[in-house]
Design an enzyme around this catalytic site. Structure first.
Site, PDB file in Angstrom:
ATOM      1  N   ASP A   7      -6.388  10.260   9.611  1.00 53.90           N
ATOM      2  CA  ASP A   7      -4.855   9.785  10.201  1.00 53.90           C
ATOM      3  C   ASP A   7      -4.341  10.008  11.387  1.00 53.90           C
ATOM      4  O   ASP A   7      -4.280  11.693  11.385  1.00 53.90           O
ATOM      5  CB  ASP A   7      -3.542  10.111   8.665  1.00 53.90           C
ATOM      6  CG  ASP A   7      -3.833   8.853   8.183  1.00 53.90           C
ATOM      7  OD1 ASP A   7      -3.994   7.466   8.216  1.00 53.90           O
ATOM      8  OD2 ASP A   7      -4.113   9.626   6.850  1.00 53.90           O
ATOM      9  N   GLU A  44       1.287  -0.946  -0.287  1.00 52.55           N
ATOM     10  CA  GLU A  44       0.279  -0.069   0.196  1.00 52.55           C
ATOM     11  C   GLU A  44       0.911   1.024  -0.209  1.00 52.55           C
ATOM     12  O   GLU A  44       1.726   1.582   0.419  1.00 52.55           O
ATOM     13  CB  GLU A  44      -0.977  -0.080   1.034  1.00 52.55           C
ATOM     14  CG  GLU A  44      -2.542  -0.335   0.832  1.00 52.55           C
ATOM     15  CD  GLU A  44      -3.019  -0.016   2.573  1.00 52.55           C
ATOM     16  OE1 GLU A  44      -3.840  -1.442   2.642  1.00 52.55           O
ATOM     17  OE2 GLU A  44      -3.052   1.287   3.086  1.00 52.55           O
ATOM     18  N   TYR A 100     -11.728  -4.017   2.852  1.00 53.79           N
ATOM     19  CA  TYR A 100     -10.692  -3.292   3.952  1.00 53.79           C
ATOM     20  C   TYR A 100     -11.331  -2.751   5.607  1.00 53.79           C
ATOM     21  O   TYR A 100     -12.237  -2.016   5.229  1.00 53.79           O
ATOM     22  CB  TYR A 100      -9.687  -2.055   3.588  1.00 53.79           C
ATOM     23  CG  TYR A 100      -8.478  -1.199   4.352  1.00 53.79           C
ATOM     24  CD1 TYR A 100      -8.608  -0.912   5.540  1.00 53.79           C
ATOM     25  CD2 TYR A 100      -7.788  -1.405   3.766  1.00 53.79           C
ATOM     26  CE1 TYR A 100      -7.872  -0.733   6.216  1.00 53.79           C
ATOM     27  CE2 TYR A 100      -5.937  -0.863   4.404  1.00 53.79           C
ATOM     28  CZ  TYR A 100      -6.411  -0.373   5.569  1.00 53.79           C
ATOM     29  OH  TYR A 100      -5.294  -0.447   6.677  1.00 53.79           O
TER      30      TYR A 100
END
Lengths: 408, 270
Positions: B60, B49, B175
């Site tokens: 994040d 990734e 995911y």
């Protein structure tokens, strides 16, 4: 039975659509973790809208706690000074906590309570939204965490202290330039990590659907009152409405009830910072282009690779590289006009209003006034301008003093 | 057959899950990140990734935020990231490459052009953090036409009904964001994963990768057994950041990250 204009199919007031879009703008651009929450929020808001008890409760707090309706003041000396159109001021700075922010916060906190949330997070720029949020959290005994850019913490110390007094935890954000954009990122990170008990109380008409719609609805009390008040005072609607724009909540609140009154010109004033072409500006519509940030598609200040640029304005409340999606749409369809006013012009306007009307405005709405100073003298004396004075300027006296070379 | 499909089928025959390491493009500079990318397959990466630096990575944690900032300082652009993949493909035709990032740089590049250029460069899939199913029509048709998999994200907040909705047109793999939180800040327990995965598998036959909060070889082993792949991101970036001197790569940078990757890979293969 009368049909409210907002439900007419050809009304400009019927947006957003079911995807939360105003034309191509708006939407729900959030991580999957937040998506179920955003859908849940919309459902809760629809239920509240359909419940007369919610409106009654909100009206009660608007009247007895916020202090609504706020007056519409004919600014006689300012009008004489400018020598043209009559200037009226919508006195949102007289609301409890000193700005229009409480209109929205009051509505959302009642919704959060209906949803059973016990912890409130919010972002703030100038600190007005943070203070308003901390205030209602104190009122209802809810835990309150406010994210504020470190730069803003520094330039808005009185509001930081106010939030502390009200029992809120203020978390300075050092990422980026340490302003509103970075505070927004951090508030979203908090929300995603505390989904079970936390309500994200967005302060402006931006973010994922339904925030832009919901915040607009709560702020529309401003325009609804203006409509009644100006008809009572002048027997007709105004010719021009002017409001300053950061995210755009005070402007959207005063514009929205007038969207279908096509003879009323609507002018949003963006912060041009050091000048629209100086590279140090917060004028998202004038100098930005369409993109996706903080949950919605809207005009954004960004480089050619799609990286978001730092905004600049003397006013912490306008220092944001985006704008509410409904404004982007109103700009594109030509219903509202968006202009820029520089830091210096806002400082001059700040002083003029203080001296002519005895009203110290927030630097945010001083931008609106600076534009009124440009157009009023060019207009005949029988024309009417309404300026939204969205907040009081006590919080800005340190900034203004330092620009005037005064050491407080 | 797509590289992603081929790789997961091959691993199924081997009877193990995949290890998917993450690196941020241009972190701390183009050459170092390209060199790291090229060295990853030999160190045990099954898929890779690549994070596309963005100015406002709101999903994040601090580790990846700092990496994105270093990447941007080093001149990262979406076009530059594709260039990096093109260069990687000169020596590796098989390891699947997934780009992970935020929508605005893609929107700015142009969705149709991006999907086409990405596949040309050798990208196999993309994860767009702030593009939920409800907004995926922006890229869907272009991606399908170009042969690019849009990797769907699901989270602990995704209800059973919604899993079916989100995964109905999913491609590549799924995911699973295993915690409600930002990257690098917490971990799901084995019990939580064991409870979550069967529900996801009811809604899809695609392989399921587990990410967010996987840092140790043990956690990678667990995730690759309960799911079909373990994604390790912040832990590797933290190691890299620890080797930098004033933000620049040192001779310790690559060996340190690769050594950690080998330990993770050994665990997944155990």
């Amino acid at each position: 039975m009368t049909t409210p204009s907002s439900s007419l199919p050809n009304s400009l007031r019927s947006g957003p659509d079911e995807r939360g879009r105003f034309g191509v703008f708006g939407g729900r651009f959030v991580a999957e973790t937040l998506m179920p929450l955003v859908l849940e929020l919309e459902e809760a808001y629809r239920a509240a809208q359909a419940d007369p008890a919610f409106r009654e409760e909100l009206d009660y707090y608007y009247r007895d706690y916020v202090g609504r309706p706020s007056p519409l003041w004919f600014a006689k000396r300012l009008t004489e000074e400018l020598g043209g159109a009559k200037v009226y001021l919508k006195r949102e700075e007289l609301n409890h906590t000193g700005s229009h922010k409480l209109n929205n916060v009051m509505g959302q906190i009642l919704l959060a309570r209906r949803m059973g949330k016990t912890r409130i997070v919010a972002e703030t720029g100038a600190g007005q939204h943070g203070v308003a949020t901390a205030t209602v959290c104190a009122l209802f005994g809810l835990k309150c965490v406010i994210y504020m850019g470190a730069t803003d913490v520094e330039r808005q110390k009185p509001n930081v202290f106010r939030m502390h007094l009200l029992g809120a935890e203020v978390k300075p954000v050092t990422a980026g330039a340490g302003t509103l954009k970075d505070a927004m990122n951090e508030a979203m990170r908090d929300w995603v990590a505390n989904v079970a008990d936390t309500y994200f109380l967005v302060g402006t008409v931006a973010g994922p659907h339904p925030y832009p719609e919901m915040v607009r609805d709560f702020q529309s009390i401003i325009g609804t009152e203006v409509k009644e008040q100006i008809v009572r005072a002048e027997g007709r609607l105004p010719d021009v409405i002017v409001a300053a724009i950061g995210g755009g909540s005070n402007a959207m609140g005063i514009f929205h009830p007038f969207l279908d009154d096509e003879d009323v010109r609507l002018i949003g004033v963006e912060a041009a910072g050091l000048g629209l072409d100086s590279g140090k500006t917060a004028a998202s519509i004038s100098r930005g282009r369409s993109g996706v940030l903080h949950g919605n598609r809207t005009y954004l200040l960004q480089d050619k690779h799609g990286q978001i640029e730092e905004a600049h304005s003397i006013s912490a409340g306008l220092d944001y590289p985006g704008i509410g999606p409904e404004h982007s749409w109103l700009n594109d369809i030509g219903r509202a006009e968006y202009v820029g006013v520089t830091d210096q012009e806002a400082l001059d306007a700040f002083q003029l209003l203080t001296r002519t009307e005895g009203i110290i405005p927030a630097l945010e709405c001083a931008h609106g006034l600076a534009h009124v100073m440009k157009i009023a003298p060019e207009m005949p004396k029988d024309k009417i301008i309404v300026l939204n004075v969205s907040g009081r300027g006590d919080k800005d006296i340190f900034t203004v003093a330092s620009h005037l070379g005064v050491n407080l | 057959m797509s590289r992603i499909k081929a790789r997961f089928e091959a691993l199924k025959k081997e009877g193990r899950g995949a290890l998917i390491p993450y690196l941020q493009a241009f972190d701390p500079d183009y050459e170092t990140s390209l060199e790291l990318l090229k060295a990853m397959p030999a160190a045990g990466a099954d898929l890779i990734e690549i994070g596309v630096p963005f100015s406002d990575p709101s999903a994040d944690g601090p580790t990846i935020q700092a990496a994105a900032l270093r990447g941007l300082k080093a001149g990262a652009t979406l076009g530059g990231v594709l260039e990096m993949v093109r260069s990687f493909r000169e020596t590796d035709a098989e390891t699947p490459i997934i780009l992970m990032g935020y929508l605005n740089p893609i929107d700015s590049y142009g969705p149709a052009e991006f999907c086409f250029d990405a596949v040309q460069a050798g990208v196999d899939g993309i994860i767009v953090v702030d593009m939920p199913t409800e907004e995926a029509d922006l890229l869907d048709s272009h991606a399908r036409e170009a042969g690019l998999d849009i990797i769907s994200l699901v989270a602990p907040t995704t209800s059973r009904t919604r899993l079916f909705h989100v995964l109905k047109d999913a491609s590549g793999f799924v995911y699973y964001v295993s915690i409600t939180g930002i990257t690098g800040t917490g971990s799901a327990s084995q019990a939580q994963l064991e409870e979550a995965l069967p529900k996801i598998r009811e809604a899809t036959d695609l392989p399921v990768a587990i990410g967010f909060g996987i840092s140790t070889p043990e956690q990678a082993w667990t995730a690759s057994r309960i799911g079909d792949a373990a994604v390790v991101a912040s832990a590797l970036i933290k190691t890299m950041a620890g080797t930098l001197s004033e933000g620049k790569a040192t001779d310790k940078t690559l060996p340190a990250v690769l050594e950690q990757l080998m330990a993770l890979s050994a665990a997944v293969r155990a």
